[in-house]
Design a protein around this motif. Structure first.
Motif, PDB file in Angstrom:
ATOM      1  N   ALA A  33       0.826  -1.209   0.000  1.00 17.89           N
ATOM      2  CA  ALA A  33       0.000   0.000   0.000  1.00 17.89           C
ATOM      3  C   ALA A  33       0.861   1.261   0.000  1.00 17.89           C
ATOM      4  N   ALA A  34       2.032   1.189   0.619  1.00 18.54           N
ATOM      5  CA  ALA A  34       2.905   2.361   0.707  1.00 18.54           C
ATOM      6  C   ALA A  34       3.428   2.811  -0.651  1.00 18.54           C
ATOM      7  N   THR A  35       3.286   1.983  -1.681  1.00 13.74           N
ATOM      8  CA  THR A  35       3.722   2.366  -3.024  1.00 13.74           C
ATOM      9  C   THR A  35       2.639   3.136  -3.784  1.00 13.74           C
ATOM     10  N   GLY A  36       1.456   3.285  -3.162  1.00  7.30           N
ATOM     11  CA  GLY A  36       0.401   4.078  -3.784  1.00  7.30           C
ATOM     12  C   GLY A  36      -0.106   3.483  -5.087  1.00  7.30           C
ATOM     13  N   TRP A  37      -0.282   4.348  -6.079  1.00  9.40           N
ATOM     14  CA  TRP A  37      -0.774   3.898  -7.385  1.00  9.40           C
ATOM     15  C   TRP A  37       0.220   2.982  -8.091  1.00  9.40           C
ATOM     16  N   GLN A  38       1.467   3.021  -7.675  1.00 10.31           N
ATOM     17  CA  GLN A  38       2.489   2.208  -8.329  1.00 10.31           C
ATOM     18  C   GLN A  38       2.377   0.732  -7.966  1.00 10.31           C
ATOM     19  N   GLN A  39       1.539   0.409  -6.980  1.00 12.73           N
ATOM     20  CA  GLN A  39       1.439  -0.972  -6.510  1.00 12.73           C
ATOM     21  C   GLN A  39       1.089  -1.925  -7.646  1.00 12.73           C
ATOM     22  N   PHE A  40       0.244  -1.497  -8.580  1.00 16.18           N
ATOM     23  CA  PHE A  40      -0.155  -2.367  -9.680  1.00 16.18           C
ATOM     24  C   PHE A  40       1.030  -2.676 -10.597  1.00 16.18           C
ATOM     25  N   ALA A  41       1.850  -1.661 -10.870  1.00 17.10           N
ATOM     26  CA  ALA A  41       3.027  -1.855 -11.715  1.00 17.10           C
ATOM     27  C   ALA A  41       4.045  -2.747 -11.023  1.00 17.10           C
ATOM     28  N   TYR A  42       4.258  -2.506  -9.718  1.00 18.70           N
ATOM     29  CA  TYR A  42       5.212  -3.328  -8.974  1.00 18.70           C
ATOM     30  C   TYR A  42       4.794  -4.800  -8.973  1.00 18.70           C
ATOM     31  N   VAL A  43       3.525  -5.063  -8.654  1.00 14.25           N
ATOM     32  CA  VAL A  43       3.046  -6.446  -8.583  1.00 14.25           C
ATOM     33  C   VAL A  43       3.118  -7.110  -9.953  1.00 14.25           C
ATOM     34  N   HIS A 181      -8.269  12.635   0.775  1.00 14.05           N
ATOM     35  CA  HIS A 181      -7.417  13.607   0.087  1.00 14.05           C
ATOM     36  C   HIS A 181      -5.952  13.466   0.464  1.00 14.05           C
ATOM     37  N   GLN A 182      -5.691  13.117   1.732  1.00 15.13           N
ATOM     38  CA  GLN A 182      -4.301  13.057   2.192  1.00 15.13           C
ATOM     39  C   GLN A 182      -3.720  11.644   2.109  1.00 15.13           C
ATOM     40  N   SER A 183      -4.418  10.721   1.454  1.00 13.49           N
ATOM     41  CA  SER A 183      -3.968   9.330   1.404  1.00 13.49           C
ATOM     42  C   SER A 183      -2.929   9.110   0.311  1.00 13.49           C
ATOM     43  N   TYR A 184      -2.457   7.874   0.219  1.00 12.54           N
ATOM     44  CA  TYR A 184      -1.459   7.491  -0.777  1.00 12.54           C
ATOM     45  C   TYR A 184      -2.036   7.504  -2.197  1.00 12.54           C
ATOM     46  N   LEU A 247      -5.247 -11.532  -2.867  1.00 14.95           N
ATOM     47  CA  LEU A 247      -5.322 -11.162  -1.452  1.00 14.95           C
ATOM     48  C   LEU A 247      -4.658  -9.817  -1.191  1.00 14.95           C
ATOM     49  N   ASN A 248      -3.477  -9.623  -1.749  1.00 17.43           N
ATOM     50  CA  ASN A 248      -2.699  -8.423  -1.466  1.00 17.43           C
ATOM     51  C   ASN A 248      -3.187  -7.204  -2.226  1.00 17.43           C
ATOM     52  N   ILE A 249      -3.488  -7.351  -3.504  1.00 19.65           N
ATOM     53  CA  ILE A 249      -3.782  -6.178  -4.329  1.00 19.65           C
ATOM     54  C   ILE A 249      -5.109  -5.533  -3.934  1.00 19.65           C
ATOM     55  N   PHE A 250      -6.112  -6.355  -3.596  1.00 19.71           N
ATOM     56  CA  PHE A 250      -7.394  -5.787  -3.184  1.00 19.71           C
ATOM     57  C   PHE A 250      -7.246  -5.024  -1.873  1.00 19.71           C
ATOM     58  N   ASN A 251      -6.617  -5.664  -0.891  1.00 24.77           N
ATOM     59  CA  ASN A 251      -6.476  -5.038   0.416  1.00 24.77           C
ATOM     60  C   ASN A 251      -5.567  -3.820   0.386  1.00 24.77           C
ATOM     61  N   SER A 252      -4.476  -3.914  -0.355  1.00 26.19           N
ATOM     62  CA  SER A 252      -3.527  -2.791  -0.373  1.00 26.19           C
ATOM     63  C   SER A 252      -4.152  -1.550  -1.025  1.00 26.19           C
ATOM     64  N   PHE A 253      -5.050  -1.747  -1.971  1.00 28.62           N
ATOM     65  CA  PHE A 253      -5.730  -0.610  -2.597  1.00 28.62           C
ATOM     66  C   PHE A 253      -6.574   0.142  -1.565  1.00 28.62           C
ATOM     67  N   PHE A 254      -7.344  -0.598  -0.774  1.00 29.23           N
ATOM     68  CA  PHE A 254      -8.184   0.048   0.239  1.00 29.23           C
ATOM     69  C   PHE A 254      -7.340   0.727   1.315  1.00 29.23           C
ATOM     70  N   VAL A 255      -6.240   0.071   1.709  1.00 25.39           N
ATOM     71  CA  VAL A 255      -5.343   0.665   2.715  1.00 25.39           C
ATOM     72  C   VAL A 255      -4.758   1.966   2.197  1.00 25.39           C
ATOM     73  N   ALA A 256      -4.282   1.948   0.955  1.00 21.22           N
ATOM     74  CA  ALA A 256      -3.664   3.141   0.366  1.00 21.22           C
ATOM     75  C   ALA A 256      -4.668   4.272   0.192  1.00 21.22           C
ATOM     76  N   ALA A 257      -5.944   3.938   0.100  1.00 24.22           N
ATOM     77  CA  ALA A 257      -6.979   4.961  -0.087  1.00 24.22           C
ATOM     78  C   ALA A 257      -7.367   5.633   1.218  1.00 24.22           C
ATOM     79  N   ILE A 258      -7.022   5.026   2.350  1.00 24.67           N
ATOM     80  CA  ILE A 258      -7.474   5.528   3.645  1.00 24.67           C
ATOM     81  C   ILE A 258      -6.335   6.058   4.516  1.00 24.67           C
ATOM     82  N   VAL A 259      -5.202   5.337   4.578  1.00 29.43           N
ATOM     83  CA  VAL A 259      -4.107   5.728   5.472  1.00 29.43           C
ATOM     84  C   VAL A 259      -3.445   7.009   4.960  1.00 29.43           C
ATOM     85  N   PRO A 260      -3.200   7.998   5.833  1.00 33.62           N
ATOM     86  CA  PRO A 260      -2.551   9.245   5.414  1.00 33.62           C
ATOM     87  C   PRO A 260      -1.160   8.996   4.838  1.00 33.62           C
TER      88      PRO A 260
END
Length: 466
Positions: A33-43, A181-184, A247-260
């Motif tokens: 999740a810490a990679t933000g929008w880049q998570q899809f490219a990384y995975v 607004h302040q999320s990843y 498992l990872n991509i679905f959850n990490s998207f929601f985490v990145a959308a919420i965590v500052p």
């Protein structure tokens, strides 16, 4: 599993469960999740150049040599006994930094479970949790088949249940408030989908994301107990790979959308669940239940790591590569060597003491992740060389599963091997450009020392060790 003869035979389903118990984990979600929008490219990139090539290479080797030992047996058959011993050793010692990294997530999880969040970033509390779980699991492994228990129950308690619960809460939270607004994931633009190769921070996550798939090759130690291994091994690996990504991509998207942005705690998987419950106005006991499930899952997954990699070194000891007086070749009724378990416990305790000298939880987490990955990369290099060597030197070998299928020539195997070597090169580069000089020195020292030991031992090998 159904008992057959003197051992246990894994079906395809139970083998997938054992693979997921050893590899999959919700603890990797914050890192992704810490990679933000880049998570899809990384995975996607790590999947194509790292995970799938590893599975394909392991599939060909596993079908050819379905005996005990896994990668140790493969390298032995292809490159000779010395290289089999080297791989057996590396797959064992990589577990030291890797297991400490995994167990470090237990402290923050327990703190949330006990409603004591102030302990989540207390390095002394984390150290205490690491030592406690390592020691308890070691002594339990002397009396019980904890690896079997971990494979049967760990994947449900620590992966499936908390993973689904986390996804439901995350989806509900995002549906209610949207991407904060302040999320990843704030301020989307198309260029954010691709990593910025000139940004050191972006490169630092390459290894961390690659760790999603680390350990998948270790399940090869169960090949000799897998029904129809020539077909089910590669099939089980690829199915597990798909489940891990979902498992990872679905959850990490929601985490990145919420965590500052900039506030994520890489070793605290309960952090986003706390935020979800606050947004949804749900009772805090849900966080306690989630943390309990994750804590149990971490412990049960660690049991698989404690008892899996040492099987490779046991095979090397039986082949005479280690002094017989060390008793590494003598196993209990559960297939593990008691003397090896004790040695593991001592070394893991020493590695755990790294947490006594730092309060930078994210920093030491990434350093341990990088060290484990570097050791794994050396194994991948050896296996690529072994694959190519066998294709050229012994083309007549029966290959029930073959990279490229019935395509004539070895070029599919060369392409798969080159892709994996590209991943190795990028992984190494990302460490050198993203870590501090001190951390690079620490990683290199640990890697060089651990990699050199099997060559030193082999140089002094004696016939009496057999």
């Amino acid at each position: 599993m159904v008992k057959q003869g003197k051992g246990y035979k894994y079906t395809l389903i139970t083998f997938i469960g054992a693979t997921m118990a050893m590899v999959a984990s919700v603890r990797t979600i914050p890192t992704l999740a810490a990679t933000g929008w880049q998570q899809f490219a990384y995975v996607l990139f790590d999947l194509i150049v790292l995970a799938i090539p590893v599975c394909l290479i392991a599939g060909e080797f596993g079908a050819m040599f379905p005996g005990k030992g896994g990668p140790q047996l493969w390298a032995h058959q292809a490159l000779g006994p010395k290289w089999g011993f080297v791989i057996a050793w590396i797959l064992w010692v990589q577990m030291f930094p890797g297991l400490i990294m995994i167990s470090s997530t237990l402290g923050p999880t327990v703190s949330e479970m006990l409603d004591l969040p102030q302990l989540a970033n207390n390095h002394w509390f984390i150290l205490l949790c690491i030592i406690a779980v390592v020691w308890v699991l070691t002594f339990l492994s002397l009396r019980f088949d904890v690896a079997k228990i971990g494979a049967q129950y760990g994947v449900w308690l620590g992966v499936y249940l908390p993973g689904v619960l986390m996804a439901i809460l995350g989806c509900a939270a995002v549906c209610k408030v949207g991407v904060l607004h302040q999320s990843y994931l704030s301020n989307f633009s198309w260029h954010k989908l691709l990593p910025n190769l000139t940004n050191v921070k972006d490169l630092s996550y390459f290894n961390a994301v690659a760790f999603l798939f680390t350990g998948i090759i270790l399940t090869s130690v169960y090949i000799s107990e897998l029904q129809d291994a020539s077909q089910n091994y590669i099939k089980g690996l690829l199915i597990s790979l798909f489940l891990i990504v979902i498992l990872n991509i679905f959850n990490s998207f929601f985490v990145a959308a919420i965590v500052p942005n900039g506030k994520i705690e890489l070793d605290n998987i309960a952090q986003p669940v706390v935020l979800y419950c606050q947004i949804l106005h749900l009772p805090h006991f849900i966080v306690n239940i989630f943390s309990l499930l994750v804590a149990l899952g971490i412990v049960l997954q660690m049991s698989s790591w404690l008892n899996g990699p040492l099987r490779t070194i046991t095979q090397a000891a039986r082949a005479g590569f280690l002094p017989a007086k060390w008793r590494f070749h003598i196993v209990n009724k559960y297939g593990v060597a008691p003397s090896l378990l004790i040695v593991q416990m001592v070394v893991l305790t020493l590695f755990g003491l790294l947490y006594a000298f730092t309060s930078n939880m994210n920093g030491i987490f990434l350093t341990l992740t990088d060290t484990t990955n570097v050791l794994y990369m050396t194994v991948y290099i050896i296996l690529v060389v072994a694959l190519w060597h066998l294709r050229v030197q012994q083309p007549q070998l029966r290959r029930p599963y073959r990279i490229g299928g019935h395509i004539k020539g070895n070029w599919p195997a060369y392409i798969v091997g080159l892709m994996l070597l590209v991943a190795v090169g990028l992984s190494t580069l990302s460490i050198f450009v993203s870590e501090s000089i001190g951390n690079i020195i620490l990683i290199l020292v640990i890697t060089i020392v651990l990699f050199s030991i099997p060559f030193i031992i082999n140089a002094h090998k004696k016939p009496s060790w057999l």
